[in-house]
Scaffold this motif. Structure first.
Motif, PDB file in Angstrom:
ATOM      1  N   LEU A  20      10.417 -10.427 -21.957  1.00  0.00           N
ATOM      2  CA  LEU A  20      11.150 -11.625 -21.558  1.00  0.00           C
ATOM      3  C   LEU A  20      10.661 -12.855 -22.323  1.00  0.00           C
ATOM      4  O   LEU A  20      11.475 -13.680 -22.767  1.00  0.00           O
ATOM      5  CB  LEU A  20      10.993 -11.840 -20.050  1.00  0.00           C
ATOM      6  CG  LEU A  20      11.700 -13.055 -19.447  1.00  0.00           C
ATOM      7  CD1 LEU A  20      13.196 -13.016 -19.722  1.00  0.00           C
ATOM      8  CD2 LEU A  20      11.430 -13.135 -17.944  1.00  0.00           C
ATOM      9  N   ILE A  21       9.366 -12.967 -22.510  1.00  0.00           N
ATOM     10  CA  ILE A  21       8.814 -14.094 -23.277  1.00  0.00           C
ATOM     11  C   ILE A  21       9.324 -14.061 -24.715  1.00  0.00           C
ATOM     12  O   ILE A  21       9.756 -15.083 -25.267  1.00  0.00           O
ATOM     13  CB  ILE A  21       7.266 -14.063 -23.268  1.00  0.00           C
ATOM     14  CG1 ILE A  21       6.703 -14.063 -21.839  1.00  0.00           C
ATOM     15  CG2 ILE A  21       6.701 -15.222 -24.080  1.00  0.00           C
ATOM     16  CD1 ILE A  21       6.941 -15.294 -21.046  1.00  0.00           C
ATOM     17  N   LEU A  22       9.290 -12.904 -25.320  1.00  0.00           N
ATOM     18  CA  LEU A  22       9.773 -12.766 -26.698  1.00  0.00           C
ATOM     19  C   LEU A  22      11.252 -13.119 -26.799  1.00  0.00           C
ATOM     20  O   LEU A  22      11.687 -13.796 -27.743  1.00  0.00           O
ATOM     21  CB  LEU A  22       9.550 -11.336 -27.194  1.00  0.00           C
ATOM     22  CG  LEU A  22       8.094 -10.924 -27.450  1.00  0.00           C
ATOM     23  CD1 LEU A  22       7.993  -9.413 -27.632  1.00  0.00           C
ATOM     24  CD2 LEU A  22       7.535 -11.642 -28.681  1.00  0.00           C
ATOM     25  N   GLU A  23      12.018 -12.660 -25.833  1.00  0.00           N
ATOM     26  CA  GLU A  23      13.455 -12.930 -25.844  1.00  0.00           C
ATOM     27  C   GLU A  23      13.735 -14.416 -25.691  1.00  0.00           C
ATOM     28  O   GLU A  23      14.590 -14.973 -26.396  1.00  0.00           O
ATOM     29  CB  GLU A  23      14.131 -12.131 -24.725  1.00  0.00           C
ATOM     30  CG  GLU A  23      15.646 -12.140 -24.765  1.00  0.00           C
ATOM     31  CD  GLU A  23      16.220 -11.433 -25.987  1.00  0.00           C
ATOM     32  OE1 GLU A  23      17.160 -11.999 -26.595  1.00  0.00           O
ATOM     33  OE2 GLU A  23      15.736 -10.338 -26.346  1.00  0.00           O
ATOM     34  N   GLU A  24      13.027 -15.072 -24.805  1.00  0.00           N
ATOM     35  CA  GLU A  24      13.224 -16.512 -24.610  1.00  0.00           C
ATOM     36  C   GLU A  24      12.852 -17.299 -25.872  1.00  0.00           C
ATOM     37  O   GLU A  24      13.480 -18.310 -26.181  1.00  0.00           O
ATOM     38  CB  GLU A  24      12.387 -17.006 -23.427  1.00  0.00           C
ATOM     39  CG  GLU A  24      12.956 -16.660 -22.058  1.00  0.00           C
ATOM     40  CD  GLU A  24      14.116 -17.557 -21.647  1.00  0.00           C
ATOM     41  OE1 GLU A  24      14.448 -18.508 -22.391  1.00  0.00           O
ATOM     42  OE2 GLU A  24      14.695 -17.301 -20.575  1.00  0.00           O
ATOM     43  N   LYS A  83       6.472 -25.192 -28.827  1.00  0.00           N
ATOM     44  CA  LYS A  83       6.138 -25.456 -27.422  1.00  0.00           C
ATOM     45  C   LYS A  83       7.375 -25.400 -26.530  1.00  0.00           C
ATOM     46  O   LYS A  83       7.605 -26.243 -25.662  1.00  0.00           O
ATOM     47  CB  LYS A  83       5.428 -26.802 -27.262  1.00  0.00           C
ATOM     48  CG  LYS A  83       4.164 -26.908 -28.091  1.00  0.00           C
ATOM     49  CD  LYS A  83       3.182 -25.786 -27.732  1.00  0.00           C
ATOM     50  CE  LYS A  83       1.991 -25.733 -28.646  1.00  0.00           C
ATOM     51  NZ  LYS A  83       1.122 -24.560 -28.410  1.00  0.00           N
ATOM     52  N   ILE A  84       8.151 -24.355 -26.716  1.00  0.00           N
ATOM     53  CA  ILE A  84       9.340 -24.143 -25.896  1.00  0.00           C
ATOM     54  C   ILE A  84       8.950 -23.734 -24.479  1.00  0.00           C
ATOM     55  O   ILE A  84       9.557 -24.177 -23.500  1.00  0.00           O
ATOM     56  CB  ILE A  84      10.246 -23.070 -26.540  1.00  0.00           C
ATOM     57  CG1 ILE A  84      10.750 -23.558 -27.904  1.00  0.00           C
ATOM     58  CG2 ILE A  84      11.411 -22.707 -25.629  1.00  0.00           C
ATOM     59  CD1 ILE A  84      11.428 -22.479 -28.727  1.00  0.00           C
ATOM     60  N   MET A 159      10.459 -25.085 -17.984  1.00  0.00           N
ATOM     61  CA  MET A 159       9.941 -23.783 -17.591  1.00  0.00           C
ATOM     62  C   MET A 159       8.875 -23.353 -18.594  1.00  0.00           C
ATOM     63  O   MET A 159       8.988 -23.601 -19.786  1.00  0.00           O
ATOM     64  CB  MET A 159      11.109 -22.785 -17.618  1.00  0.00           C
ATOM     65  CG  MET A 159      10.768 -21.336 -17.380  1.00  0.00           C
ATOM     66  SD  MET A 159      12.259 -20.303 -17.557  1.00  0.00           S
ATOM     67  CE  MET A 159      12.519 -20.380 -19.347  1.00  0.00           C
ATOM     68  N   THR A 160       7.826 -22.687 -18.090  1.00  0.00           N
ATOM     69  CA  THR A 160       6.791 -22.176 -18.978  1.00  0.00           C
ATOM     70  C   THR A 160       6.690 -20.661 -18.856  1.00  0.00           C
ATOM     71  O   THR A 160       7.310 -20.036 -17.984  1.00  0.00           O
ATOM     72  CB  THR A 160       5.412 -22.786 -18.658  1.00  0.00           C
ATOM     73  OG1 THR A 160       4.963 -22.278 -17.392  1.00  0.00           O
ATOM     74  CG2 THR A 160       5.467 -24.308 -18.635  1.00  0.00           C
ATOM     75  N   PRO A 202      20.372 -16.203 -20.000  1.00  0.00           N
ATOM     76  CA  PRO A 202      20.814 -15.101 -20.856  1.00  0.00           C
ATOM     77  C   PRO A 202      19.705 -14.122 -21.223  1.00  0.00           C
ATOM     78  O   PRO A 202      19.953 -12.918 -21.324  1.00  0.00           O
ATOM     79  CB  PRO A 202      21.356 -15.811 -22.103  1.00  0.00           C
ATOM     80  CG  PRO A 202      21.741 -17.174 -21.631  1.00  0.00           C
ATOM     81  CD  PRO A 202      20.759 -17.523 -20.554  1.00  0.00           C
ATOM     82  N   ALA A 203      18.488 -14.620 -21.439  1.00  0.00           N
ATOM     83  CA  ALA A 203      17.391 -13.726 -21.834  1.00  0.00           C
ATOM     84  C   ALA A 203      17.127 -12.685 -20.754  1.00  0.00           C
ATOM     85  O   ALA A 203      16.921 -11.501 -21.049  1.00  0.00           O
ATOM     86  CB  ALA A 203      16.122 -14.537 -22.121  1.00  0.00           C
TER      87      ALA A 203
END
Length: 247
Positions: A20-24, A83-84, A159-160, A202-203
């Motif tokens: 999920l982190i990679l996708e975001e 820093k998304i 969001m982090t 979406p992610a």
């Protein structure tokens, strides 16, 4: 940039946290999906001697890494350069790490034990079921209190990765403690709104579609039960027969 290889057991919650982190972040990755039976066998234990998924192999840096917390922090440090999903500032940076540590040490283990004693342990132990169901609700209470009056765990405008780390286990509460899907956040309204905010993205939808496809390829339903098993009672009977060595 070459894609990061992520080794996953699709039924398990933990592998989907770094995915999920990679996708975001939009970081390219490829999934190596395999069954639960293979996780403690070669060749996977050459990658992770602890025999747990996920693990990653990053051809861009030559690093192989396991344990979800370490993987997530690596992805953030190496690839979240804009820093998304993270902060550079001292306070917010360490609060993000704090909440990730709570997910790893609190939510994951207690939720996992609740699922084990409710669904998988061959003997029903009411005291263990009560303990871990109560711990699950205690964790939700901590999160609900932290989210009171704010959108995200770390006060700020975004969001982090710490927020995202909680989504997969929270999404499966109904399967862990056998409650109705619309009751899993009952009494924890802040958690419910927070969770829905993230799982509407979406992610999330993309990785859950991928999970469903991989589960189907392994003959599993989205809830993790084998195809042809239509109730927990049938699953329990199958598990008992398997433990007894009955065909």
């Amino acid at each position: 940039m070459q894609p990061i290889k992520v080794h996953v057991i699709p039924a398990g919650p933990n592998p989907w946290k770094p995915v999920l982190i990679l996708e975001e972040l939009g970081v390219p990755y490829e999934l190596n999906s395999f069954s639960f039976e293979a996780v403690k066998q070669k060749p996977f234990i050459d990658i992770n001697p602890n025999g747990r998924a996920p693990a990653i192999e990053d051809p861009n840096t030559g690093l192989t890494l396991w344990e979800t917390g370490a993987i997530i922090l690596y992805i953030i440090e190496q690839y979240d350069t804009k820093k998304i999903l993270s902060y550079d500032s001292l306070k917010e940076k360490h609060l993000s790490q704090q909440w990730l540590a709570f997910q790893i040490s609190g939510q994951g283990p207690y939720f996992g034990q609740a699922g084990w004693f409710n669904a998988l342990h061959p003997e029903k132990l009411p005291s263990a079921i009560e303990r871990y169901n109560n711990e699950l609700k205690r964790i939700l209470g901590v999160l609900d209190g932290a989210l009171d009056g704010q959108q995200w765990l770390v006060p700020g405008d975004k969001m982090t990765y710490a927020d995202l780390a909680f989504t997969v286990w929270n999404d499966r509460i109904d399967a862990l403690i056998f409650c109705a899907p619309d009751k899993k956040f009952e009494g924890f309204p802040n958690v419910q709104v927070w969770h829905e905010r993230m799982t509407s993205r979406p992610a999330w939808k993309k990785i859950m579609d991928t999970r469903a496809q991989l589960m189907d390829e392994q003959g599993l339903q989205p809830n993790g039960m084998p195809k042809g098993i239509n109730s927990f009672q049938e699953y329990e009977a199958m598990m008992k027969a398997k433990a007894a060595g009955t065909p």
